[in-house]
Structures are given as structure tokens and as C-alpha cells.
Design a protein around this motif. Structure first.
Motif, PDB file in Angstrom:
ATOM      1  N   LEU A 130       0.827  -1.217   0.000  1.00 56.42           N
ATOM      2  CA  LEU A 130       0.000   0.000   0.000  1.00 56.42           C
ATOM      3  C   LEU A 130       0.858   1.262   0.000  1.00 56.42           C
ATOM      4  N   ASP A 131       1.977   1.253   0.685  1.00 56.00           N
ATOM      5  CA  ASP A 131       2.884   2.402   0.684  1.00 56.00           C
ATOM      6  C   ASP A 131       3.290   2.729  -0.752  1.00 56.00           C
ATOM      7  N   GLN A 132       3.656   1.698  -1.476  1.00 58.64           N
ATOM      8  CA  GLN A 132       4.086   1.880  -2.867  1.00 58.64           C
ATOM      9  C   GLN A 132       2.940   2.398  -3.745  1.00 58.64           C
ATOM     10  N   VAL A 133       1.770   1.762  -3.610  1.00 53.56           N
ATOM     11  CA  VAL A 133       0.659   2.094  -4.509  1.00 53.56           C
ATOM     12  C   VAL A 133       0.116   3.496  -4.201  1.00 53.56           C
ATOM     13  N   LEU A 134      -0.004   3.821  -2.909  1.00 54.90           N
ATOM     14  CA  LEU A 134      -0.439   5.175  -2.551  1.00 54.90           C
ATOM     15  C   LEU A 134       0.625   6.196  -2.977  1.00 54.90           C
ATOM     16  N   GLY A 135       1.902   5.814  -2.851  1.00 54.91           N
ATOM     17  CA  GLY A 135       2.993   6.705  -3.261  1.00 54.91           C
ATOM     18  C   GLY A 135       2.948   6.976  -4.755  1.00 54.91           C
ATOM     19  N   MET A 136       2.603   5.940  -5.517  1.00 54.02           N
ATOM     20  CA  MET A 136       2.492   6.136  -6.970  1.00 54.02           C
ATOM     21  C   MET A 136       1.288   7.003  -7.301  1.00 54.02           C
ATOM     22  N   ALA A 137       0.210   6.861  -6.537  1.00 53.06           N
ATOM     23  CA  ALA A 137      -0.966   7.719  -6.762  1.00 53.06           C
ATOM     24  C   ALA A 137      -0.606   9.171  -6.458  1.00 53.06           C
ATOM     25  N   ALA A 138       0.181   9.378  -5.403  1.00 52.07           N
ATOM     26  CA  ALA A 138       0.623  10.741  -5.071  1.00 52.07           C
ATOM     27  C   ALA A 138       1.462  11.290  -6.216  1.00 52.07           C
ATOM     28  N   ALA A 139       2.393  10.468  -6.701  1.00 47.59           N
ATOM     29  CA  ALA A 139       3.271  10.906  -7.798  1.00 47.59           C
ATOM     30  C   ALA A 139       2.451  11.210  -9.047  1.00 47.59           C
ATOM     31  N   ALA A 140       1.408  10.386  -9.295  1.00 47.06           N
ATOM     32  CA  ALA A 140       0.568  10.590 -10.479  1.00 47.06           C
ATOM     33  C   ALA A 140      -0.192  11.911 -10.405  1.00 47.06           C
ATOM     34  N   THR A 143       2.862  15.565  -7.765  1.00 48.94           N
ATOM     35  CA  THR A 143       3.758  15.925  -6.668  1.00 48.94           C
ATOM     36  C   THR A 143       4.273  14.659  -5.989  1.00 48.94           C
ATOM     37  N   PRO A 144       5.362  14.069  -6.480  1.00 48.18           N
ATOM     38  CA  PRO A 144       5.887  12.880  -5.829  1.00 48.18           C
ATOM     39  C   PRO A 144       6.484  13.250  -4.483  1.00 48.18           C
ATOM     40  N   GLY A 145       6.486  12.306  -3.568  1.00 48.05           N
ATOM     41  CA  GLY A 145       7.056  12.613  -2.264  1.00 48.05           C
ATOM     42  C   GLY A 145       7.455  11.379  -1.507  1.00 48.05           C
ATOM     43  N   MET A 146       8.057  11.621  -0.340  1.00 52.72           N
ATOM     44  CA  MET A 146       8.407  10.502   0.535  1.00 52.72           C
ATOM     45  C   MET A 146       7.292  10.306   1.542  1.00 52.72           C
ATOM     46  N   THR A 147       7.107   9.076   1.995  1.00 52.83           N
ATOM     47  CA  THR A 147       6.044   8.766   2.941  1.00 52.83           C
ATOM     48  C   THR A 147       6.318   9.474   4.261  1.00 52.83           C
ATOM     49  N   ALA A 148       5.394  10.327   4.685  1.00 53.61           N
ATOM     50  CA  ALA A 148       5.509  10.968   5.998  1.00 53.61           C
ATOM     51  C   ALA A 148       4.647  10.206   7.003  1.00 53.61           C
ATOM     52  N   THR A 149       3.435   9.819   6.575  1.00 54.40           N
ATOM     53  CA  THR A 149       2.578   9.006   7.448  1.00 54.40           C
ATOM     54  C   THR A 149       1.922   7.923   6.595  1.00 54.40           C
ATOM     55  N   ARG A 176       3.617  21.022  -0.651  1.00 56.96           N
ATOM     56  CA  ARG A 176       4.495  19.865  -0.847  1.00 56.96           C
ATOM     57  C   ARG A 176       3.878  18.569  -0.321  1.00 56.96           C
ATOM     58  N   LYS A 177       2.701  18.667   0.321  1.00 56.81           N
ATOM     59  CA  LYS A 177       2.066  17.468   0.902  1.00 56.81           C
ATOM     60  C   LYS A 177       0.987  16.919  -0.028  1.00 56.81           C
ATOM     61  N   VAL A 178       0.973  15.599  -0.188  1.00 54.60           N
ATOM     62  CA  VAL A 178      -0.088  14.951  -0.962  1.00 54.60           C
ATOM     63  C   VAL A 178      -0.724  13.868  -0.098  1.00 54.60           C
ATOM     64  N   ALA A 197      -2.475   7.815   3.587  1.00 56.52           N
ATOM     65  CA  ALA A 197      -1.079   8.223   3.753  1.00 56.52           C
ATOM     66  C   ALA A 197      -0.903   9.675   3.354  1.00 56.52           C
ATOM     67  N   MET A 198       0.199  10.250   3.872  1.00 54.91           N
ATOM     68  CA  MET A 198       0.575  11.602   3.460  1.00 54.91           C
ATOM     69  C   MET A 198       2.031  11.543   2.981  1.00 54.91           C
ATOM     70  N   PHE A 199       2.261  12.077   1.808  1.00 53.24           N
ATOM     71  CA  PHE A 199       3.595  12.089   1.214  1.00 53.24           C
ATOM     72  C   PHE A 199       4.080  13.541   1.155  1.00 53.24           C
ATOM     73  N   MET A 201       6.978  16.051  -0.562  1.00 56.70           N
ATOM     74  CA  MET A 201       8.114  16.326  -1.455  1.00 56.70           C
ATOM     75  C   MET A 201       9.181  16.999  -0.595  1.00 56.70           C
ATOM     76  N   PRO A 202      10.341  16.371  -0.369  1.00 54.38           N
ATOM     77  CA  PRO A 202      11.345  16.968   0.521  1.00 54.38           C
ATOM     78  C   PRO A 202      11.750  18.367   0.053  1.00 54.38           C
ATOM     79  N   GLN A 203      11.905  19.253   1.025  1.00 58.48           N
ATOM     80  CA  GLN A 203      12.265  20.643   0.727  1.00 58.48           C
ATOM     81  C   GLN A 203      13.471  20.712  -0.217  1.00 58.48           C
ATOM     82  N   ARG A 204      14.442  19.792   0.016  1.00 59.49           N
ATOM     83  CA  ARG A 204      15.685  19.867  -0.772  1.00 59.49           C
ATOM     84  C   ARG A 204      15.480  19.554  -2.247  1.00 59.49           C
TER      85      ARG A 204
HETATM   86  C1  LIG Z   1      11.504  14.532  -6.353  1.00 60.91           C
HETATM   87  C2  LIG Z   1      11.782  13.434  -5.419  1.00 60.91           C
HETATM   88  C3  LIG Z   1      10.868  13.198  -4.319  1.00 60.91           C
HETATM   89  C4  LIG Z   1      11.132  11.972  -3.548  1.00 60.91           C
HETATM   90  C5  LIG Z   1      11.282  10.798  -4.358  1.00 60.91           C
HETATM   91  C6  LIG Z   1       9.953  10.131  -4.580  1.00 60.91           C
HETATM   92  C7  LIG Z   1       9.897   9.458  -5.929  1.00 60.91           C
HETATM   93  C8  LIG Z   1       8.466   9.085  -6.259  1.00 60.91           C
HETATM   94  C9  LIG Z   1       8.393   8.271  -7.476  1.00 60.91           C
HETATM   95  C10 LIG Z   1       7.558   7.248  -7.553  1.00 60.91           C
HETATM   96  C11 LIG Z   1       6.649   6.913  -6.455  1.00 60.91           C
HETATM   97  C12 LIG Z   1       7.052   5.648  -5.873  1.00 60.91           C
HETATM   98  C13 LIG Z   1       6.290   5.417  -4.608  1.00 60.91           C
HETATM   99  C14 LIG Z   1       7.235   5.248  -3.491  1.00 60.91           C
HETATM  100  C15 LIG Z   1       6.509   4.754  -2.263  1.00 60.91           C
HETATM  101  C16 LIG Z   1       7.438   4.470  -1.148  1.00 60.91           C
HETATM  102  C17 LIG Z   1       7.943   5.740  -0.558  1.00 60.91           C
HETATM  103  C18 LIG Z   1       8.855   5.485   0.591  1.00 60.91           C
HETATM  104  O1  LIG Z   1       9.038   4.400   1.018  1.00 60.91           O
HETATM  105  S1  LIG Z   1       9.642   6.836   1.239  1.00 60.91           S
HETATM  106  C19 LIG Z   1      10.570   6.128   2.590  1.00 60.91           C
HETATM  107  C20 LIG Z   1       9.904   6.289   3.899  1.00 60.91           C
HETATM  108  N1  LIG Z   1       9.833   7.700   4.259  1.00 60.91           N
HETATM  109  C21 LIG Z   1      10.905   8.350   4.696  1.00 60.91           C
HETATM  110  O2  LIG Z   1      11.978   7.836   4.886  1.00 60.91           O
HETATM  111  C22 LIG Z   1      10.709   9.804   4.970  1.00 60.91           C
HETATM  112  C23 LIG Z   1      11.660  10.317   6.037  1.00 60.91           C
HETATM  113  N2  LIG Z   1      11.346  11.700   6.328  1.00 60.91           N
HETATM  114  C24 LIG Z   1      11.876  12.696   5.607  1.00 60.91           C
HETATM  115  O3  LIG Z   1      12.716  12.529   4.721  1.00 60.91           O
HETATM  116  C25 LIG Z   1      11.373  14.081   5.927  1.00 60.91           C
HETATM  117  O4  LIG Z   1      10.911  14.114   7.238  1.00 60.91           O
HETATM  118  C26 LIG Z   1      10.206  14.489   4.973  1.00 60.91           C
HETATM  119  C27 LIG Z   1      10.693  14.480   3.522  1.00 60.91           C
HETATM  120  C28 LIG Z   1       8.979  13.601   5.125  1.00 60.91           C
HETATM  121  C29 LIG Z   1       9.813  15.923   5.314  1.00 60.91           C
HETATM  122  O5  LIG Z   1      10.988  16.647   5.400  1.00 60.91           O
HETATM  123  P1  LIG Z   1      11.069  18.185   4.884  1.00 60.91           P
HETATM  124  O6  LIG Z   1      12.346  18.747   5.438  1.00 60.91           O
HETATM  125  O7  LIG Z   1      10.933  18.270   3.417  1.00 60.91           O
HETATM  126  O8  LIG Z   1       9.800  18.827   5.496  1.00 60.91           O
HETATM  127  P2  LIG Z   1       9.653  19.921   6.655  1.00 60.91           P
HETATM  128  O9  LIG Z   1       9.982  21.222   6.025  1.00 60.91           O
HETATM  129  O10 LIG Z   1      10.366  19.525   7.890  1.00 60.91           O
HETATM  130  O11 LIG Z   1       8.092  19.821   6.965  1.00 60.91           O
HETATM  131  C30 LIG Z   1       7.112  20.263   6.034  1.00 60.91           C
HETATM  132  C31 LIG Z   1       5.762  20.086   6.655  1.00 60.91           C
HETATM  133  O12 LIG Z   1       5.457  18.696   6.781  1.00 60.91           O
HETATM  134  C32 LIG Z   1       5.261  18.331   8.164  1.00 60.91           C
HETATM  135  N3  LIG Z   1       5.847  17.018   8.359  1.00 60.91           N
HETATM  136  C33 LIG Z   1       7.105  16.641   8.099  1.00 60.91           C
HETATM  137  N4  LIG Z   1       7.280  15.360   8.345  1.00 60.91           N
HETATM  138  C34 LIG Z   1       6.086  14.886   8.764  1.00 60.91           C
HETATM  139  C35 LIG Z   1       5.637  13.617   9.179  1.00 60.91           C
HETATM  140  N5  LIG Z   1       6.439  12.549   9.169  1.00 60.91           N
HETATM  141  N6  LIG Z   1       4.354  13.495   9.567  1.00 60.91           N
HETATM  142  C36 LIG Z   1       3.512  14.553   9.551  1.00 60.91           C
HETATM  143  N7  LIG Z   1       3.893  15.794   9.165  1.00 60.91           N
HETATM  144  C37 LIG Z   1       5.160  15.946   8.794  1.00 60.91           C
HETATM  145  C38 LIG Z   1       5.982  19.427   8.952  1.00 60.91           C
HETATM  146  O13 LIG Z   1       5.442  19.559  10.243  1.00 60.91           O
HETATM  147  C39 LIG Z   1       5.694  20.647   8.083  1.00 60.91           C
HETATM  148  O14 LIG Z   1       4.361  21.025   8.295  1.00 60.91           O
HETATM  149  P3  LIG Z   1       3.893  22.566   8.117  1.00 60.91           P
HETATM  150  O15 LIG Z   1       4.091  22.926   6.692  1.00 60.91           O
HETATM  151  O16 LIG Z   1       4.766  23.346   9.053  1.00 60.91           O
HETATM  152  O17 LIG Z   1       2.440  22.530   8.561  1.00 60.91           O
END
Ligand SMILES: CCCCCCCC/C=C\CCCCCCCC(=O)SCCNC(=O)CCNC(=O)[C@H](O)C(C)(C)COP(=O)(O)OP(=O)(O)OC[C@H]1O[C@@H](n2cnc3c(N)ncnc32)[C@H](O)[C@@H]1OP(=O)(O)O
Length: 209
Positions: A130-140, A143-149, A176-178, A197-199, A201-204
Motif C-alpha cells: 500500500l505504501d508503494q501504490v499510494l505513493g504512486m498515486a501521489a506521484a501521479a 507531486t511525488p514525495g516521501m512517505t511521511a505518514t 508539498r504534501k499529498v 497516507a501523506m507524502f 516532497m522533501p524541501q531539498r
Molecule cells: C523529487 C523526489 C521526491 C522523492 C522521491 C519520490 C519518488 C516518487 C516516485 C515514484 C513513487 C514511488 C512510490 C514510493 C513509495 C514508497 C515511498 C517510501 O518508502 S519513502 C521512505 C519512507 N519515508 C521516509 O523515509 C521519509 C523520512 N522523512 C523525511 O525525509 C522528511 O521528514 C520528509 C521528507 C517527510 C519531510 O521533510 P522536509 O524537510 O521536506 O519537510 P519539513 O519542512 O520539515 O516539513 C514540512 C511540513 O510537513 C510536516 N511534516 C514533516 N514530516 C512529517 C511527518 N512525518 N508526519 C507529519 N507531518 C510531517 C511538517 O510539520 C511541516 O508542516 P507545516 O508545513 O509546518 O504545517
């Protein structure tokens, strides 16, 4: 930072097909290993042969899993993905399509290597799918992103060895949230697992404007 390089070699069509066929054989090996009753001597003999085969593959080792050249969607490139990747023996694999309605859909069957409670799918495996499939829906949604919740609700046990369906859709984008939601259903069409889930897009990764 991860020790795995971000740069990825690209596989040609022939190599991708050959390595996917290899992964399919290794998947069969994994299931045969879990279920085998050949006895200790035969198991030890097979282990020695597999050790030798692994050494043959490792003789040409890459630093990181390869990608395939961009297909219809960029996210299809990760052929080593543990859920969808044909190249990864740990992936079922789940084949997914993205509809023009933004819904990501797939069908898959999980073998006994994914067993949690006897005869049913491990809850962590359902969550991974489900993480993968919801993540792909977010990307579709654009706004692709990393899983936050990721929240899963296990409504009924998910059966092994029968066709399952999975689908997901992004519900809203806030900067940046999807947000996305989805389900896994059994062959009778009844939901076994729901997820939201909530994904982010990392700030960087956000281009500077
Ligand atoms: C362009 C590339 C993008 C990424 C690549 C994706 C490619 C997609 C392509 C194809 C889809 C495939 C599908 C994949 C599916 C599987 C995905 C996974 O398995 S991902 C691995 C598991 N997840 C992690 O390891 C995340 C670890 N966490 C982090 O890296 C950071 O915490 C991250 C990116 C989630 C947020 O970091 P910040 O620095 O960008 O964000 P800040 O500025 O601190 O926060 C922004 C807002 O979000 C809230 N926030 C941040 N983290 C939160 C969290 N975990 N829960 C709830 N809110 C959170 C904050 O409170 C803030 O909220 P306010 O705007 O102030 O209201």
C-alpha cells in the motif's frame, strides 16, 4: 546519507528481460526453500550450489540497482523496487497501471514467503504494497514525495495464493504534501486492508524559484 550512489546505470531491453527472468527463478527458489522437505543432506548440498551461483552473479557487481530508461512514466524506471520491480526477487512483483482518472490499480498474488498468520498475508507486507501504490498515486497527481505518514486498517485477513487487487488515488495536494488513500481487496472483491497516507516532497527537491 545512504552509501548507495544516486546515479543509476540504465539497462537495455535484452538485459532487463534476462535479469527479470533470473529474478523470477530466484522467487521460485525462495518459495521452494520455505516449503522444502528434502532433508538435511540435500539442503546442505543445494546450499553449496547456490553459494557458487551467487559468486558467479557477484563476479559482475554494480554499486546500485539499475534503472530502465524512462517508460511511459518516470516512476516505472525503478526495476529493482521491492514491490513492483521485476528485477527484485523480493518483489511479488505487483504490476501497476495509472488510469486517466489518476487511480493506480494492480493485481497480484502473494506466495507463502509472505505469510504472517498461518495461511494469511503478513500485515507488514500489505503495508509495504500500500505504501508503494499510494505513493504512486501521489506521484501521479504531479507531486511525488516521501512517505511521511501511513495508516493501515486491517479489516479482514488477506489470503495467500489467490489473486488480490489493489488500488489507490490521491485525494488532495497542499503545497508539498499529498494525501492518498487506497485498498487491498480479496478475490471476492471485499476490502481486506484500507490505508491512508501523506507524502511530502522533501524541501531539498523543490526547485528554487
Ligand atoms: C523529487 C523526489 C521526491 C522523492 C522521491 C519520490 C519518488 C516518487 C516516485 C515514484 C513513487 C514511488 C512510490 C514510493 C513509495 C514508497 C515511498 C517510501 O518508502 S519513502 C521512505 C519512507 N519515508 C521516509 O523515509 C521519509 C523520512 N522523512 C523525511 O525525509 C522528511 O521528514 C520528509 C521528507 C517527510 C519531510 O521533510 P522536509 O524537510 O521536506 O519537510 P519539513 O519542512 O520539515 O516539513 C514540512 C511540513 O510537513 C510536516 N511534516 C514533516 N514530516 C512529517 C511527518 N512525518 N508526519 C507529519 N507531518 C510531517 C511538517 O510539520 C511541516 O508542516 P507545516 O508545513 O509546518 O504545517
Amino acid at each position: 546519507m545512504s552509501g548507495i550512489p544516486m546515479e543509476r546505470p540504465l539497462l537495455g531491453e535484452d538485459e532487463a528481460a534476462a535479469l527479470s527472468a533470473l529474478a523470477a527463478r530466484v522467487r521460485e527458489l525462495a518459495e521452494a526453500t520455505v516449503l522444502t522437505a528434502v532433508g538435511t543432506a540435500e539442503a546442505a548440498a543445494v546450499a553449496a550450489e547456490i553459494e557458487a551461483l551467487t559468486a558467479r552473479l557477484a563476479a559482475g557487481r554494480r554499486d546500485a540497482p539499475p534503472f530502465v530508461p524512462s517508460g511511459e512514466r518516470r516512476m516505472d524506471r525503478q526495476i529493482g523496487n521491492p514491490v513492483t520491480g521485476a528485477l527484485n526477487p523480493l518483489a511479488p512483483p505487483v504490476e501497476l497501471t495509472v488510469g486517466s482518472d489518476g487511480i493506480v490499480r494492480g493485481e497480484f498474488t502473494l506466495s507463502t514467503v509472505y505469510e504472517g498468520p498461518p495461511s494469511y498475508v503478513h500485515g507488514g507486507v500489505s503495508a509495504m504494497v500500500l505504501d508503494q501504490v499510494l505513493g504512486m498515486a501521489a506521484a501521479a497527481s504531479g507531486t511525488p514525495g516521501m512517505t511521511a505518514t501511513l495508516e493501515t486498517r486491517y479489516r479482514r485477513p488477506t489470503p495467500l495464493g489467490v489473486p488480490l487487487s489493489v488500488e489507490a488515488k490521491a485525494s488532495r495536494v497542499e503545497g508539498r504534501k499529498v494525501y492518498a488513500s487506497g485498498t487491498i481487496c480479496g478475490p471476492d472483491g471485499r476490502v481486506t486492508v484500507e490505508a491512508t497516507a501523506m507524502f511530502i516532497m522533501p524541501q531539498r527537491f523543490v526547485p528554487h524559484s
